[in-house]
Design a protein around this motif. Structure first.
Motif, PDB file in Angstrom:
ATOM      1  N   ASP A   1       0.814  -1.215   0.000  1.00  0.00           N
ATOM      2  CA  ASP A   1       0.000   0.000   0.000  1.00  0.00           C
ATOM      3  C   ASP A   1       0.848   1.266   0.000  1.00  0.00           C
ATOM      4  OD1 ASP A   1      -2.428  -1.432   0.079  1.00  0.00           O
ATOM      5  OD2 ASP A   1      -2.197  -1.716   2.247  1.00  0.00           O
ATOM      6  N   GLY A   2       2.170   1.099  -0.102  1.00  0.00           N
ATOM      7  CA  GLY A   2       3.059   2.250  -0.141  1.00  0.00           C
ATOM      8  C   GLY A   2       3.454   2.795   1.215  1.00  0.00           C
ATOM      9  N   VAL A   3       3.123   2.087   2.302  1.00  0.00           N
ATOM     10  CA  VAL A   3       3.478   2.544   3.647  1.00  0.00           C
ATOM     11  C   VAL A   3       4.939   2.186   3.933  1.00  0.00           C
ATOM     12  CG1 VAL A   3       2.979   2.345   6.113  1.00  0.00           C
ATOM     13  CG2 VAL A   3       1.103   2.264   4.444  1.00  0.00           C
ATOM     14  N   TRP A   4       5.698   3.173   4.340  1.00  0.00           N
ATOM     15  CA  TRP A   4       7.107   2.938   4.679  1.00  0.00           C
ATOM     16  C   TRP A   4       7.209   2.214   6.024  1.00  0.00           C
ATOM     17  CZ3 TRP A   4      10.680   4.125   1.054  1.00  0.00           C
ATOM     18  CH2 TRP A   4      10.322   5.051   0.071  1.00  0.00           C
ATOM     19  N   LEU A   5       8.221   1.348   6.135  1.00  0.00           N
ATOM     20  CA  LEU A   5       8.473   0.677   7.409  1.00  0.00           C
ATOM     21  C   LEU A   5       8.663   1.698   8.523  1.00  0.00           C
ATOM     22  CD1 LEU A   5       9.166  -1.862   9.121  1.00  0.00           C
ATOM     23  CD2 LEU A   5      11.544  -1.528   8.417  1.00  0.00           C
ATOM     24  N   ALA A   6       9.393   2.767   8.241  1.00  0.00           N
ATOM     25  CA  ALA A   6       9.646   3.789   9.263  1.00  0.00           C
ATOM     26  C   ALA A   6       8.343   4.368   9.795  1.00  0.00           C
ATOM     27  CB  ALA A   6      10.518   4.900   8.687  1.00  0.00           C
TER      28      ALA A   6
END
Length: 402
Positions: free
Chosen positions: A155-160
């Protein structure tokens, strides 16, 4: 003894969390709301046992019986995250068994001279951010923290952003050598991902080795066009190249006596009436030794490139993670094989124990899976076998902590 009813009671407090859909499978992706509920469950169970709970710099959860700063710690545990629509036992069985083993050690009157911990490693499956055993890899330095911060989910969510939402500082991700140096032994109990123990009529086994394995991304590019007006002879369809690569994967695995799977694909623009312009496929490849694994992957890549030339498309392969062969040959594994009287067998599945084995004396125990199925809702283990697994784990921890 740990009765099946006692195991089932603790198991039943966790098992409803994250169960999704009509198939009974689980959606417990790391750092999602469901995963956070699982983590809260673990913290509550640990505190109920008067264990000291901490979260390390990489998001792994630790519950301590004894002083965490003392050297020579004896650690057990596993993970709580799942693959999409995965089974109930892969990971959680080791966590539940670790908590129950602490109970049993106390009931036996064991007074450990070494601290004991139950750990929950994060993102073991790699189902959300694509890198398996991420929590243990970051802790050991096997995966670069800067590279981890560049990971994004589908979904394009960064791990950070995901870990920041959970209250962790992304800037602290990375190797944890001081913690690693304080661990004297690690024992991971896991459901068997196969039917060897069932065929041997044995409830528990001991791991001898983990096959080398890797994950590879294939990116195919072609020419997007109209599905109804483009002649078959004029097409440069990357999905066709992808399809032939899947067939080549199956054939190469059988030829090399290995395991290879393409279980995830994506296409763009992903429209029914459009020839794809781009497509991607992810290969999971495993073999009994590193040389065979390399030959397998090279064969698949060469077959994909040959087909791309025929189709007028282009293909590139990127290795996303590669893990070498792991042999459990240390004193802890030898002790497990000697003391528990259980069969010894290899596995093709990767585990946090495999990551830690290069740094810590490590062993793995398996509990019988009568279906032989894993990473799917049909994954199974009886409460009776699981209770035996708890006792065997307790036996081993009792020897190690004294």
């Amino acid at each position: 003894m740990t009765s099946p009813e006692r195991f089932a009671a603790l198991w039943g407090s966790l098992s409803p969390i994250g169960q999704a859909g009509d198939d009974g499978g689980y959606l417990r992706h790391s750092w999602t709301d469901t995963d956070l509920v699982c983590r809260e469950w673990f913290v509550e169970e640990a505190l109920d046992r008067d264990l000291e709970v901490e979260i390390d710099r990489n998001g792994n959860l630790w519950a301590w019986w004894g002083e965490p700063e003392q050297e020579g710690a004896v650690v057990t545990g596993s993970h709580l995250d799942s693959v999409p629509h995965g089974g109930a036992y892969d990971g959680p069985l080791g966590v539940v068994s670790g908590l129950l083993a602490v109970d049993r050690l106390r009931e036996r009157g064991v007074r450990p001279i070494r601290p004991i911990a139950v750990v929950v490693f994060t993102e073991e499956e790699g189902a959300r951010f694509g890198v398996p055993c991420l929590g243990s890899r970051l802790m050991t330095g096997a995966f670069d923290a800067a590279a981890a911060l560049r990971l994004r989910d589908r979904d394009g969510v960064w791990l950070a952003d995901a870990i920041g939402r959970a209250g962790l500082d992304p800037d602290r991700l990375g190797p944890d050598p001081e913690r690693l140096a304080r661990i004297g032994a690690f024992v991971e109990l896991h459901v068997e991902q196969g039917r060897a123990l069932d065929h041997l009529n044995a409830p528990v086994g001991v791991a001898s080795a983990i096959w080398p394995h890797g994950r590879y991304r294939f990116d195919f590019t072609g020419e997007g066009n109209h599905a109804g007006t483009t002649r078959m002879s004029d097409r440069h369809d990357p999905m066709l190249t992808l399809a032939h690569t899947v067939v080549a994967t199956d054939e190469a695995a059988r030829t090399h006596g290995a395991h290879a799977t393409v279980g995830r694909v994506e296409a763009a623009p992903n429209a029914t009436n459009a020839i794809a312009a781009r497509a991607s496929a992810w290969l999971d490849a495993r073999a009994a030794d590193g040389e065979t694994l390399q030959k397998l992957v090279d064969s698949i890549r060469e077959r994909a490139e040959k087909r791309a030339r025929m189709d007028g498309t282009h293909v590139t392969m990127t290795a996303e993670s590669i893990t070498g062969e792991v042999g459990f040959t240390g004193e802890v594994s030898k002790l497990a094989a000697l003391e528990l009287g259980a069969p010894v067998l290899p596995t093709g599945a990767g585990h946090d124990a495999g990551v830690l084995s290069g740094h810590v004396d490590t062993a793995m125990l398996f509990v019988r899976n009568p279906t032989g199925i894993s990473h799917a809702p049909q994954e199974s283990a009886s409460a009776a076998d699981c209770s035996i697994g708890v006792e065997k784990l307790t036996d081993l921890l009792a020897r190690l902590c004294r």
